[in-house]
Motif scaffolding. Structure first.
Motif, PDB file in Angstrom:
ATOM      1  N   GLU A   1      66.521  23.593  -6.538  1.00  0.00           N
ATOM      2  CA  GLU A   1      67.306  22.533  -7.176  1.00  0.00           C
ATOM      3  C   GLU A   1      66.457  21.268  -7.243  1.00  0.00           C
ATOM      4  O   GLU A   1      65.706  20.965  -6.312  1.00  0.00           O
TER       5      GLU A   1
ATOM      6  N   CYS B   1      70.081   8.495   3.985  1.00  0.00           N
ATOM      7  CA  CYS B   1      69.723   9.921   4.009  1.00  0.00           C
ATOM      8  C   CYS B   1      68.918  10.252   5.261  1.00  0.00           C
ATOM      9  O   CYS B   1      69.134  11.301   5.889  1.00  0.00           O
TER      10      CYS B   1
ATOM     11  N   GLU C   1      74.263  21.488   9.131  1.00  0.00           N
ATOM     12  CA  GLU C   1      75.089  20.410   8.591  1.00  0.00           C
ATOM     13  C   GLU C   1      74.257  19.210   8.146  1.00  0.00           C
ATOM     14  O   GLU C   1      74.541  18.605   7.100  1.00  0.00           O
TER      15      GLU C   1
ATOM     16  N   GLN D   1      72.549  20.108   4.846  1.00  0.00           N
ATOM     17  CA  GLN D   1      73.559  20.290   3.807  1.00  0.00           C
ATOM     18  C   GLN D   1      74.122  18.945   3.362  1.00  0.00           C
ATOM     19  O   GLN D   1      74.328  18.704   2.163  1.00  0.00           O
ATOM     20  N   SER D   2      74.344  18.048   4.315  1.00  0.00           N
ATOM     21  CA  SER D   2      74.922  16.735   3.997  1.00  0.00           C
ATOM     22  C   SER D   2      73.964  15.892   3.157  1.00  0.00           C
ATOM     23  O   SER D   2      74.381  15.242   2.190  1.00  0.00           O
TER      24      SER D   2
ATOM     25  N   GLU E   1      73.749  17.256  -0.416  1.00  0.00           N
ATOM     26  CA  GLU E   1      74.943  16.883  -1.180  1.00  0.00           C
ATOM     27  C   GLU E   1      74.908  15.406  -1.567  1.00  0.00           C
ATOM     28  O   GLU E   1      75.339  15.025  -2.664  1.00  0.00           O
ATOM     29  N   LYS E   2      74.357  14.595  -0.692  1.00  0.00           N
ATOM     30  CA  LYS E   2      74.243  13.149  -0.984  1.00  0.00           C
ATOM     31  C   LYS E   2      73.290  12.921  -2.157  1.00  0.00           C
ATOM     32  O   LYS E   2      73.578  12.107  -3.051  1.00  0.00           O
TER      33      LYS E   2
ATOM     34  N   ARG F   1      72.640  15.137  -4.459  1.00  0.00           N
ATOM     35  CA  ARG F   1      73.290  15.741  -5.619  1.00  0.00           C
ATOM     36  C   ARG F   1      74.259  14.740  -6.264  1.00  0.00           C
ATOM     37  O   ARG F   1      74.263  14.547  -7.493  1.00  0.00           O
ATOM     38  N   LYS F   2      75.065  14.066  -5.453  1.00  0.00           N
ATOM     39  CA  LYS F   2      76.015  13.069  -5.959  1.00  0.00           C
ATOM     40  C   LYS F   2      75.290  11.849  -6.514  1.00  0.00           C
ATOM     41  O   LYS F   2      75.733  11.262  -7.522  1.00  0.00           O
TER      42      LYS F   2
ATOM     43  N   GLN G   1      74.163  12.714  -9.942  1.00  0.00           N
ATOM     44  CA  GLN G   1      75.300  12.770 -10.854  1.00  0.00           C
ATOM     45  C   GLN G   1      75.685  11.378 -11.309  1.00  0.00           C
ATOM     46  O   GLN G   1      75.966  11.155 -12.509  1.00  0.00           O
TER      47      GLN G   1
END
Length: 349
Positions: free
Chosen positions: A239, A297, A330, A333-334, A337-338, A340-341, A344
Motif C-alpha cells: 500500500e 505517528c 496494534e 496497525q494504528s 490507519e492514521k 491511510r486517513k 484520504q
C-alpha cells in the motif's frame, strides 16, 4: 559450530549459523573426521563434534557422514558454524508468553516489541528465552541445557521487531530446525512501513552486509560484494501513502538488521527506526501541521515499524509443512490507519 545451540549477543545475525567450507590438502593422511574437525575449531570437544556430525551439521562432498569417516585428500567439507557464541547464564523467569502453537517438538511464539530474544550484555533478565526456559521446565523439570542446548533457540529477531519465532523442545528438533534455517528453506515474510514512495511494485535487493565503518553498532550495505556477507531481500509494495509505503519483505538470508539495512540502501529507511535515521521526517514538509502529524505517528508506534508476519517450516517429527500468520500488532496497525486517513483527507482537499 557443531557446538551446542549457544546464545549469541543481541547484535548478532538473525540466523545462528553460517557456512564454513574446507578442502582437504593433497598431502593429508587418512584421519577420522571428528578428530580433524576438532583440531580446527577452537574450544571444541570430541563429544560435541560427534554430536554435531550425528545431527547432520557436516557434509563431506555433499553427503552426511559418520564420526568415524576417514578424510581423504580433496574432500570438500561443509559445516554449520555458530556465529558469535556468547556463554551467558540462563535464568528461568515466569514471563507471560504469547504461544501461537505448541506440541511435543516445537513451540511458535508471537514476540511483543521491546523484548530481547536472549540474554546478553546489558540484558541478562526479562528476555524471551528466560520465559521459555521457565515454561519448558514446568513441563519437564529434568530438562537442562545438556539435553536441550539453550532451550531450543534456533533463530532470533530484533528487540523491537514483533512477530513469529519458533523454538525447539528437543535436541533432535533443534538440529532439524537449525538445518532448515541454515539451508534457507524456512519461509519468512515481514511487513514494514518505510519512508518514501517506493517506485517499483516489487524488486530484489542484493547487497552484502557488514558493520558500518564509522558507527560500530550499525550495519551497512556493500553492493560491491567484497565486504561483509551475502544478503538478498525480496520486496513487494502492499500500500502506498505517498510519504510512506507499506511493503512486504521476504528474506533469502538472515543477516544482521537485513531488512533495515537493505531498505535504507535503496532510499527507504524504516519508519521510526532511530538507529538508521528513520525517526525524523525523510519525506514531506517540515512545517508545523505535517510535523505534528508525523510526531503523533511516532508516538503511536514508538519503535522500528517491522513485523515478522509469516513463518513456515517443515515439522521436525511429522515432516509436514507448518504455516503460521501473525496479525499486525496494534501499534503498527494504528499508525498505518492514521496514514491511510491522512491520505484520504489530502485527496479530498
Amino acid at each position: 559450530m557443531l557446538d551446542d545451540l549457544d546464545l549469541i549477543n543481541e547484535e548478532a545475525a538473525e540466523e545462528l549459523y553460517e557456512r564454513k567450507s574446507f578442502k582437504v590438502d593433497k598431502g593429508q593422511e587418512p584421519m577420522r573426521i571428528d578428530k580433524w574437525v576438532q583440531g580446527r575449531i577452537e574450544g571444541a570437544t570430541r563429544s560435541k563434534v560427534q554430536k554435531g556430525i550425528d545431527a547432520g551439521f557436516l557434509t563431506v562432498n555433499g553427503q552426511v557422514v559418520k564420526s568415524n569417516y576417514k578424510i581423504k585428500p580433496g574432500d570438500e567439507i561443509l559445516m554449520m558454524s555458530l556465529i558469535n557464541p556468547e556463554h551467558t547464564e540462563l535464568r528461568p523467569e515466569n514471563i507471560p508468553l504469547n504461544i501461537v502453537y505448541e506440541d511435543d517438538a516445537v513451540m511458535v511464539l508471537n514476540k511483543p516489541p521491546n523484548m530481547v530474544v536472549h540474554p546478553g550484555v546489558g540484558n541478562f533478565t526479562g528476555t524471551l528465552l528466560n520465559g521459555v526456559a521457565y515454561h519448558f521446565l514446568q513441563q519437564n523439570p529434568n530438562l537442562d541445557e545438556e539435553s536441550l542446548p539453550r532451550f531450543g533457540l534456533v533463530h532470533r529477531i530484533d528487540k523491537n521487531t514483533t512477530g513469529l519465532i519458533v523454538l525447539a523442545k528437543t535436541g533432535d528438533a533443534a538440529a532439524h530446525l537449525a538445518k532448515q534455517f541454515f539451508n534457507h528453506t524456512v519461509n519468512r515474510k515481514y511487513v514494514a512501513l518505510v519512508w518514501g514512495d517506493v517506485q517499483e511494485d516489487s524488486g530484489t535487493i542484493e547487497a552484502h552486509i557488514a558493520r558500518h565503518r564509522q558507527h560500530r553498532k550499525m550495519f551497512d550495505a556493500y553492493p560491491e560484494g567484497e565486504t561483509g556477507k551475502h544478503a538478498i531481500t525480496h520486496y513487494k509494495v502492499l500500500e502506498r501513502f505517498n510519504y510512506v509505503t507499506l511493503v512486504e519483505c521476504i528474506l533469502e538470508t538472515g543477516r544482521t538488521h537485513q531488512i533495515r539495512v537493505h531498505m535504507k540502501h535503496i532510499g527507504h529507511t524504516l519508519f521510526n527506526d532511530w538507529e538508521y535515521g528513520g525517526d525524523r521526517i525523510l519525506k514531506g514538509t517540515i512545517y508545523t501541521k505535517y510535523k505534528q502529524f508525523v510526531d503523533n505517528c511516532f508516538e503511536m508506534c514508538p519503535r522500528c515499524a517491522l513485523h515478522a508476519q509469516t513463518l513456515g517450516f517443515i515439522h521436525p517429527v511429522t515432516k509436514q509443512p507448518m504455516h503460521f500468520e501473525s496479525p499486525l500488532p496494534e501499534d503498527m496497525q494504528s499508525v498505518i490507519e492514521k496514514w491511510r486517513k491522512y491520505m484520504q483527507r489530502k485527496t479530498e482537499e
